[in-house]
Design a protein around this motif. Structure first.
Motif, PDB file in Angstrom:
ATOM      1  N   LEU A  66       0.843  -1.200   0.000  1.00  0.00           N
ATOM      2  CA  LEU A  66       0.000   0.000   0.000  1.00  0.00           C
ATOM      3  C   LEU A  66       0.878   1.250   0.000  1.00  0.00           C
ATOM      4  N   SER A  67       1.892   1.214   0.834  1.00  0.00           N
ATOM      5  CA  SER A  67       2.766   2.372   0.977  1.00  0.00           C
ATOM      6  C   SER A  67       3.574   2.620  -0.293  1.00  0.00           C
ATOM      7  N   ARG A  68       4.033   1.549  -0.916  1.00  0.00           N
ATOM      8  CA  ARG A  68       4.821   1.672  -2.154  1.00  0.00           C
ATOM      9  C   ARG A  68       3.999   2.321  -3.265  1.00  0.00           C
ATOM     10  N   GLN A  69       2.717   1.976  -3.256  1.00  0.00           N
ATOM     11  CA  GLN A  69       1.815   2.567  -4.240  1.00  0.00           C
ATOM     12  C   GLN A  69       1.532   4.034  -3.886  1.00  0.00           C
ATOM     13  N   ARG A  70       1.395   4.286  -2.587  1.00  0.00           N
ATOM     14  CA  ARG A  70       0.958   5.599  -2.118  1.00  0.00           C
ATOM     15  C   ARG A  70       2.053   6.658  -2.229  1.00  0.00           C
ATOM     16  N   TRP A  71       3.328   6.298  -1.935  1.00  0.00           N
ATOM     17  CA  TRP A  71       4.383   7.323  -1.882  1.00  0.00           C
ATOM     18  C   TRP A  71       4.468   8.169  -3.164  1.00  0.00           C
ATOM     19  N   PRO A  72       4.624   7.553  -4.341  1.00  0.00           N
ATOM     20  CA  PRO A  72       4.769   8.407  -5.528  1.00  0.00           C
ATOM     21  C   PRO A  72       3.515   9.224  -5.829  1.00  0.00           C
ATOM     22  N   GLU A  73       2.337   8.652  -5.549  1.00  0.00           N
ATOM     23  CA  GLU A  73       1.092   9.410  -5.759  1.00  0.00           C
ATOM     24  C   GLU A  73       1.063  10.625  -4.839  1.00  0.00           C
ATOM     25  N   LEU A  74       1.417  10.372  -3.596  1.00  0.00           N
ATOM     26  CA  LEU A  74       1.398  11.431  -2.592  1.00  0.00           C
ATOM     27  C   LEU A  74       2.385  12.541  -2.950  1.00  0.00           C
ATOM     28  N   LEU A  75       3.606  12.142  -3.320  1.00  0.00           N
ATOM     29  CA  LEU A  75       4.621  13.151  -3.651  1.00  0.00           C
ATOM     30  C   LEU A  75       4.212  13.953  -4.883  1.00  0.00           C
ATOM     31  N   GLY A 336      -3.528   2.679  15.333  1.00  0.00           N
ATOM     32  CA  GLY A 336      -4.955   2.708  15.644  1.00  0.00           C
ATOM     33  C   GLY A 336      -5.235   3.421  16.949  1.00  0.00           C
ATOM     34  N   GLU A 337      -6.525   3.443  17.290  1.00  0.00           N
ATOM     35  CA  GLU A 337      -6.962   4.105  18.518  1.00  0.00           C
ATOM     36  C   GLU A 337      -6.789   3.160  19.697  1.00  0.00           C
ATOM     37  N   ASP A 338      -6.467   3.727  20.846  1.00  0.00           N
ATOM     38  CA  ASP A 338      -6.242   2.909  22.041  1.00  0.00           C
ATOM     39  C   ASP A 338      -7.578   2.678  22.747  1.00  0.00           C
ATOM     40  N   PRO A 339      -8.059   1.430  22.802  1.00  0.00           N
ATOM     41  CA  PRO A 339      -9.371   1.213  23.421  1.00  0.00           C
ATOM     42  C   PRO A 339      -9.391   1.560  24.912  1.00  0.00           C
ATOM     43  N   ARG A 340      -8.214   1.646  25.524  1.00  0.00           N
ATOM     44  CA  ARG A 340      -8.171   1.999  26.952  1.00  0.00           C
ATOM     45  C   ARG A 340      -8.413   3.489  27.169  1.00  0.00           C
ATOM     46  N   LEU A 341      -8.135   4.291  26.137  1.00  0.00           N
ATOM     47  CA  LEU A 341      -8.314   5.739  26.249  1.00  0.00           C
ATOM     48  C   LEU A 341      -8.730   6.290  24.886  1.00  0.00           C
ATOM     49  N   SER A 363      -2.338   6.897   5.536  1.00  0.00           N
ATOM     50  CA  SER A 363      -3.673   6.715   4.946  1.00  0.00           C
ATOM     51  C   SER A 363      -4.510   5.740   5.767  1.00  0.00           C
ATOM     52  N   LEU A 364      -3.863   4.714   6.350  1.00  0.00           N
ATOM     53  CA  LEU A 364      -4.612   3.781   7.207  1.00  0.00           C
ATOM     54  C   LEU A 364      -5.170   4.515   8.428  1.00  0.00           C
ATOM     55  N   LEU A 365      -4.326   5.332   9.062  1.00  0.00           N
ATOM     56  CA  LEU A 365      -4.777   6.049  10.253  1.00  0.00           C
ATOM     57  C   LEU A 365      -5.922   7.010   9.916  1.00  0.00           C
ATOM     58  N   ALA A 366      -5.794   7.720   8.785  1.00  0.00           N
ATOM     59  CA  ALA A 366      -6.855   8.661   8.403  1.00  0.00           C
ATOM     60  C   ALA A 366      -8.156   7.922   8.090  1.00  0.00           C
ATOM     61  N   PRO A 374     -10.739   0.891   5.526  1.00  0.00           N
ATOM     62  CA  PRO A 374      -9.351   1.027   5.052  1.00  0.00           C
ATOM     63  C   PRO A 374      -9.041   0.102   3.882  1.00  0.00           C
ATOM     64  N   ALA A 375      -8.015   0.470   3.135  1.00  0.00           N
ATOM     65  CA  ALA A 375      -7.614  -0.324   1.968  1.00  0.00           C
ATOM     66  C   ALA A 375      -7.039  -1.675   2.367  1.00  0.00           C
ATOM     67  N   ILE A 376      -6.477  -1.758   3.580  1.00  0.00           N
ATOM     68  CA  ILE A 376      -5.965  -3.060   4.057  1.00  0.00           C
ATOM     69  C   ILE A 376      -6.558  -3.349   5.434  1.00  0.00           C
ATOM     70  N   ASP A 377      -6.460  -4.597   5.851  1.00  0.00           N
ATOM     71  CA  ASP A 377      -7.024  -5.009   7.133  1.00  0.00           C
ATOM     72  C   ASP A 377      -6.214  -4.384   8.286  1.00  0.00           C
ATOM     73  N   PRO A 378      -6.854  -3.552   9.107  1.00  0.00           N
ATOM     74  CA  PRO A 378      -6.098  -2.895  10.188  1.00  0.00           C
ATOM     75  C   PRO A 378      -5.894  -3.791  11.420  1.00  0.00           C
ATOM     76  N   PHE A 379      -6.613  -4.913  11.487  1.00  0.00           N
ATOM     77  CA  PHE A 379      -6.646  -5.734  12.704  1.00  0.00           C
ATOM     78  C   PHE A 379      -5.251  -6.162  13.191  1.00  0.00           C
TER      79      PHE A 379
END
Ligand SMILES: Cc1cc2nc3c(=O)[nH]c(=O)nc-3n(C[C@H](O)[C@H](O)[C@H](O)COP(=O)(O)OP(=O)(O)OC[C@H]3O[C@@H](n4cnc5c(N)ncnc54)[C@H](O)[C@@H]3O)c2cc1C
Length: 394
Positions: A66-75, A336-341, A363-366, A374-379
């Motif tokens: 995902l990141s390899r695809q995203r970097w050049p697009e982002l730049l 990801g978000e911390d379920p404790r807080l 992009s995963l965090l956003a 998300p584009a990939i499984d965050p689990f």
């Protein structure tokens, strides 16, 4: 100037910068804090490789793709937004070459590359003559070679500052020399802000992107995670005429990356930069935050690089530098978000791949922040996995 932010990102390394960029692209008012200078932590010590070749099939490889695809697009997007003067990260899709140098290493390399191909990575077995054409100075004593056309490289500090420039351009703010001390909570127990050495900032979310210091900050925030430092050192040659074209490494590198060994490990990774220097990495050692540069580590790096590129025996070394890779005990990033807080987010633990993985992490965090699929499984990257939260309390 942002007095109150939607999100405060703590840590202006490449990971914090990527998260801040992705959140600001969603319209969030973002404030980035760093106790030092932007990109002055581990990011300044990275070689800038954006690799798919060293990841075995699994969640980290999915994030890497995902990141390899995203970097050049982002730049490219940031180049349009900021102009080429500000968005210049020396992106180079140069490809990687992984070689085996012993008879025993042929089968593991072949099996590894086959599994990667099954997982969608372009991996091409090439003959020894072809390897010599790709890298004329490479040793003739190789037993197998695999070419990875999608491996790439960028300059990590420029990449981070480009992302931060975009955040500023969208009305966000980046503050250096501000240390985040802890978070504040509201009467209902939800996160209400971040306490710093220069006052408290009210916000709806805090992203812990403190790199190898993420464990420390998470403990101060009352939600500890296990992220620890793994020392790495790189040797830098004087600028040379064109000597190394690709990112070239010995197949034993993969073993060193995934190893749980505390002791010193080195494996040869050689690449040139746009400035003409050749970077020779890298070592891996768990020595806490000990910054000592050990001569035996440098000697080992130099010796192994000469095995791969005999021509390097005659070139001057200009300097050596080191940093601390942020690692989680199960060698996977924590995103990801911390379920404790609720309201406290983590984006850390990328170990030796945070530069490559930053664009995908942002992009995963956003996606998670906005509630989008998300584009990939965050689990696999979730915060409350046993290796990350139980190791801390154990
Ligand atoms: C020798 C070496 C070579 C490497 N090569 C590569 C490579 O080729 N490719 C690759 O992908 N990765 C590589 N890496 C790994 C990569 O550098 C890291 O994974 C990545 O830089 C981590 O980025 P980060 O933003 O998480 O952390 P950092 O860059 O360390 O940023 C964290 C920031 O948080 C700040 N901070 C910490 N605590 C606080 C606080 N309480 N308040 C405010 N600010 C705080 C720090 O000052 C720092 O600037 C390498 C690492 C090393 C050591």
């Amino acid at each position: 100037v942002v007095e109150q932010a939607d999100v405060v990102v703590v840590g202006a390394g490449v990971v914090g910068a990527a998260c801040a960029e992705a959140l600001s692209a969603e319209g969030a008012r973002v404030l980035v804090l760093d106790r030092g200078a932007p990109a002055g932590g581990t990011t300044a010590a990275g070689e800038g490789n954006v690799l798919v070749s060293d990841k075995e099939p699994g969640p980290e490889l999915e994030l890497a793709k995902l990141s390899r695809q995203r970097w050049p697009e982002l730049l490219a997007t940031l180049c349009d937004e900021l102009g080429p003067g500000l968005a210049h990260a020396e992106w180079e899709a140069k490809g990687g070459l992984v070689v085996a140098t012993t008879a025993d290493a042929v089968e593991p390399l072949t099996n590894f590359a086959r599994a990667q191909r099954d997982a969608g990575v372009r991996a091409e077995w090439i003959g020894l003559a072809e390897a010599g054409e790709l890298e004329p100075h490479l040793t003739k004593d190789i037993t197998a070679a695999v070419h990875y056309p999608d491996d790439a490289q960028l300059q990590p500090v420029l990449a981070a500052t480009t992302l931060l420039a975009a955040v500023r351009g969208r009305g966000g703010e980046v503050r250096s020399g501000v240390t985040a001390l802890s978070v504040t909570t509201t009467v209902t127990g939800a996160l209400g802000g971040v306490r710093t050495d220069s006052g408290t900032i009210a916000c709806g979310a805090v992203v812990n992107a403190c790199g190898p210091w993420s464990g420390e900050f998470s403990a101060c925030a009352g939600a500890p995670i296990a992220v620890l430092p793994r020392r790495g050192i790189v040797l830098v040659t004087a600028p040379l005429p064109h000597t190394v074209a690709h990112k070239v490494y010995d197949a034993d590198y993969v073993g060193a990356v995934t190893s749980d060994d505390v002791d010193l490990q080195t494996s040869t990774v050689v690449e040139s930069t746009r400035a003409g220097t050749v970077l020779i990495g890298s070592s891996r050692q768990r020595v806490g935050f000990d910054e000592t540069v050990r001569i035996e580590v440098l000697r080992e790096l130099a010796r192994k690089s000469v095995n791969l590129f005999p021509v390097l025996a005659r070139v001057p070394v200009m300097r050596a530098y080191g940093g601390f890779r942020p690692y989680a005990p199960d060698h996977l990033p924590v995103i990801g978000e911390d379920p404790r807080l609720p309201g406290l987010w983590h984006a850390t633990g990328h170990e030796g791949a945070g530069i490559g993985l930053a664009a995908g992490t942002g992009s995963l965090l956003a996606d998670l922040y906005t509630g989008r699929r998300p584009a990939i499984d965050p689990f696999p990257f979730r915060v409350d996995r046993p290796a990350v939260v139980e190791e801390v309390s154990a």
